[in-house]
Design a protein around this motif. Structure first.
Motif, PDB file in Angstrom:
ATOM      1  N   ILE A   1     -52.681 -96.127 -17.518  1.00 38.05           N
ATOM      2  CA  ILE A   1     -53.763 -96.628 -16.653  1.00 38.05           C
ATOM      3  C   ILE A   1     -53.939 -98.115 -16.945  1.00 38.05           C
ATOM      4  O   ILE A   1     -54.211 -98.513 -18.082  1.00 38.05           O
TER       5      ILE A   1
ATOM      6  N   LYS B   1     -50.986 -95.045 -13.068  1.00 34.62           N
ATOM      7  CA  LYS B   1     -52.043 -95.379 -12.101  1.00 34.62           C
ATOM      8  C   LYS B   1     -52.417 -96.853 -12.259  1.00 34.62           C
ATOM      9  O   LYS B   1     -53.120 -97.246 -13.187  1.00 34.62           O
TER      10      LYS B   1
ATOM     11  N   ALA C   1     -54.297-100.477 -11.247  1.00 30.03           N
ATOM     12  CA  ALA C   1     -55.670-100.780 -10.840  1.00 30.03           C
ATOM     13  C   ALA C   1     -55.780-100.789  -9.312  1.00 30.03           C
ATOM     14  O   ALA C   1     -54.843-101.176  -8.607  1.00 30.03           O
ATOM     15  N   GLU C   2     -56.939-100.402  -8.828  1.00 25.33           N
ATOM     16  CA  GLU C   2     -57.157-100.365  -7.386  1.00 25.33           C
ATOM     17  C   GLU C   2     -57.210-101.771  -6.770  1.00 25.33           C
ATOM     18  O   GLU C   2     -57.110-101.924  -5.565  1.00 25.33           O
TER      19      GLU C   2
ATOM     20  N   THR D   1     -65.030 -98.378 -20.166  1.00 28.39           N
ATOM     21  CA  THR D   1     -64.115 -97.323 -19.700  1.00 28.39           C
ATOM     22  C   THR D   1     -63.291 -96.802 -20.878  1.00 28.39           C
ATOM     23  O   THR D   1     -63.048 -95.595 -21.000  1.00 28.39           O
TER      24      THR D   1
ATOM     25  N   GLY E   1     -57.780 -91.887 -12.204  1.00 33.15           N
ATOM     26  CA  GLY E   1     -57.718 -92.191 -13.636  1.00 33.15           C
ATOM     27  C   GLY E   1     -58.325 -91.068 -14.469  1.00 33.15           C
ATOM     28  O   GLY E   1     -57.734 -90.613 -15.453  1.00 33.15           O
ATOM     29  N   LYS E   2     -59.492 -90.595 -14.035  1.00 32.04           N
ATOM     30  CA  LYS E   2     -60.158 -89.515 -14.785  1.00 32.04           C
ATOM     31  C   LYS E   2     -59.323 -88.239 -14.749  1.00 32.04           C
ATOM     32  O   LYS E   2     -59.255 -87.502 -15.737  1.00 32.04           O
TER      33      LYS E   2
ATOM     34  N   PHE F   1     -54.204 -97.052 -22.115  1.00 33.91           N
ATOM     35  CA  PHE F   1     -55.166 -97.676 -21.197  1.00 33.91           C
ATOM     36  C   PHE F   1     -55.398 -99.125 -21.601  1.00 33.91           C
ATOM     37  O   PHE F   1     -55.583 -99.434 -22.790  1.00 33.91           O
TER      38      PHE F   1
ATOM     39  N   TRP G   1     -65.156 -94.238 -22.816  1.00 34.56           N
ATOM     40  CA  TRP G   1     -65.187 -92.941 -22.128  1.00 34.56           C
ATOM     41  C   TRP G   1     -63.857 -92.216 -22.312  1.00 34.56           C
ATOM     42  O   TRP G   1     -63.811 -91.024 -22.648  1.00 34.56           O
ATOM     43  N   ILE G   2     -62.779 -92.965 -22.137  1.00 32.60           N
ATOM     44  CA  ILE G   2     -61.445 -92.349 -22.240  1.00 32.60           C
ATOM     45  C   ILE G   2     -61.207 -91.842 -23.668  1.00 32.60           C
ATOM     46  O   ILE G   2     -60.723 -90.717 -23.868  1.00 32.60           O
TER      47      ILE G   2
ATOM     48  N   ASN H   1     -58.434 -94.976  -7.500  1.00 36.01           N
ATOM     49  CA  ASN H   1     -59.478 -95.559  -8.338  1.00 36.01           C
ATOM     50  C   ASN H   1     -59.736 -94.663  -9.554  1.00 36.01           C
ATOM     51  O   ASN H   1     -58.871 -93.913  -9.985  1.00 36.01           O
ATOM     52  N   GLU H   2     -60.953 -94.721 -10.053  1.00 35.84           N
ATOM     53  CA  GLU H   2     -61.239 -93.982 -11.285  1.00 35.84           C
ATOM     54  C   GLU H   2     -61.136 -92.471 -11.111  1.00 35.84           C
ATOM     55  O   GLU H   2     -60.986 -91.752 -12.108  1.00 35.84           O
TER      56      GLU H   2
END
Ligand code: ADP
Length: 497
Positions: free
Chosen positions: A153, A180, A182-183, A236, A216-217, A230, A239-240, A212-213
């Motif tokens: 990511i 993935k 970035a958007e 972020t 990613g999620k 990442f 969180w990951i 987007n996320e």
């Protein structure tokens, strides 16, 4: 790849096939210099698309793992040659998609060429080791094994270089990946995967899911992913890391920075000024290694600041597609609003704007997300502007009188990515470097400018201890397997016989 015939609507790449998202939602990527201009339409992938991609990567893994690493390496040499042929075209598109000035964008692509060559060579190394056993005629060795399926990511600010730092070592080590991008930079992600496709990597070794996320999620949460790599914001990343810990998933993070440049009383002031301009305003300050704090000895402060103020008006600020441009736009409306807010807060807290401090409000730059190169004086180490990542062209000046004070301020942030010191006494500067909390340090050079064959990464909240680049990156993408071989017909007990 003939770009003129490439359709403006792009797809995911799963198991060697270009395909739309299962639920046919799309998003656009816009040019930050001309925000109404779209550079393409991309699939807004959901959990189901990620599942397909992970399945493809999982299926491809056993054969790719079994492919001899030198053979994997041969494909990387082809990849390097292919990217070389695309260098100018990709740099032009990068300038258009995410606003990096063209000449810098060439460097971004060059990093991928170097990384592909480097990792091609690693295909003939991937060294393990052999060591003596406690017993005669018993052999001990340790070999590297791939992890399995890796989720990659990435952010938009190095849209070719950062993916290359992750994808190439992961894949040379025998892993398969789901990527993935970035958007904000999906076109660059597309180009990267086209390169793998063009040189003949087997289907399923690299899979692309745009989005987007949500995508990613889904990668972070997928039970068949063994490792998440990442690069992005610390929030972020936190969180990951938490989600990965809950699942016992490996996780390598490259996060933010609050990078200091210490300019000492015996510095070559002109060299320091050049380094500060490049470190603070290159990529419009949108690098995790950007110089955002100038910690300057009071005896040279006037010379350094006046030198900077004299040079800033000579910077070419404009359309990143133009070769002469040195400073381009910020990535989007949120980014420029954040920088504006942080500067306003600093001013409210007592900082003084020596130059800049505002977005450009006059044509033609008001069309894009351009922020003026900004120097703030009277900054106190406790202010938000001196503690938090700005990700914009803002340099905060903190004046000091002693080395202990300089080091305490440099280290007094939650980040620890990059730091620089300017002094003509290199022996003294080495002593300073030893005391700095940073994974990357520079003497008489700016805080930016990593090379691919030395470790890259930070301490404290700039990461989680992993390093990218260099051969050490292979530690992230492999797991050690110890092999003990008994060659006698005897049971021998370690630590007991
Ligand atoms: P930045 O602020 O640098 O854009 P982000 O951390 O928001 O950093 O995004 C970096 C990358 O992480 C992007 O590809 C983005 O889509 C992805 N992303 C954002 N949030 C999450 C999340 N919760 N889980 C996984 N990926 C995410």
């Amino acid at each position: 790849m003939n770009n003129t015939s490439t359709p403006a609507a792009f797809k995911n790449y799963i198991n060697g096939q270009w395909q739309s998202a299962l639920i046919p939602a799309t998003f656009e990527s816009y040019n930050p210099a001309h925000p109404t201009v779209s550079v393409g339409t991309f699939p807004e992938s959901t959990t189901q698309d990620v599942e397909l991609a992970v399945d493809a990567a999982k299926t491809a893994f056993p054969n790719w793992k079994a492919t001899p690493a030198p053979k994997r390496g041969e494909l990387f040499f082809k990849l390097a040659n292919y990217i070389q042929t695309q260098k100018e075209a990709w740099a032009r598109e990068m300038a258009t998609e995410m606003g990096k000035p063209y000449t810098e964008a060439l460097g971004d692509v060059q990093e991928a060429i170097e990384m592909a060559t480097f990792m091609g060579g690693e295909g003939r190394r991937l060294h393990g080791f052999q060591t003596p056993s406690e017993f005669p005629n018993k052999w001990l060795m340790a070999i590297r094994q791939p992890v399995g399926v890796c989720g990659i990511i990435t952010p938009w600010n190095f849209p070719i270089a950062v993916p290359s730092w992750k994808l190439f070592p992961a894949i040379i080590a025998g892993n398969t990946v789901v990527f993935k991008p970035a958007e904000q930079s999906p076109l660059m992600g597309q180009r990267m995967v086209e390169a793998f496709d063009a040189v003949g990597f087997p289907a399923g070794v690299i899979n692309l899911v745009q989005g987007n996320e949500v995508a990613g999620k889904a990668l972070v949460n997928h039970p068949d992913i063994g490792l998440i790599s990442f690069t992005g914001s610390t929030a972020t990343g936190t969180w990951i890391a938490t989600r990965c810990a809950e699942q016992h998933k490996l996780c390598a993070l490259e996060l933010g920075g609050k990078n200091a440049c210490i300019v000492w009383e015996d510095a070559n002031v002109n060299l320091a000024i050049e380094g500060l301009l490049w470190g603070a305003f290159g990529t419009a300050g949108q690098r995790c290694t950007a110089t955002s704090r100038l910690i300057v000895h009071r005896s040279v402060k006037k010379a350094v600041v006046e030198g900077l103020l004299a040079k800033i008006p000579t910077l070419h600020i404009g359309d990143p597609s133009i070769v002469e441009t040195q400073v381009g736009p910020l990535i989007d409306a949120d980014a420029i609003a954040k920088v504006e807010r942080m500067v306003a807060t600093a001013v409210n807290q007592g900082a003084i704007v020596l130059c800049g401090g505002k977005r450009f409000t006059e044509a033609p730059l008001n069309e894009g997300f351009y922020f003026q190169p900004t120097i703030l004086d009277n900054v106190l180490p406790s202010m938000e502007i001196a503690q938090e990542e700005v990700f914009g062209p803002v340099l905060s000046v903190i004046t000091v009188g002693s080395l202990d004070e300089a080091i305490a301020i440099a280290n007094g942030v939650r980040y620890g990515l990059s730091a620089a010191v300017y002094s003509q006494d290199v022996g003294w500067a080495l002593g300073v470097v030893e005391r700095l909390d940073a994974g990357l340090t520079y003497i008489n050079a700016p805080t930016i400018g990593a090379e691919t064959h030395v470790p890259f990464g930070g301490v404290k909240q700039s990461g989680n201890g992993h390093r990218e680049a260099s051969n050490l990156v292979l530690d992230t993408y492999t797991q050690w397997k110890t092999i003990s071989i008994e060659t006698t017909p005897t049971l021998r007990k370690a630590q007991m016989d």
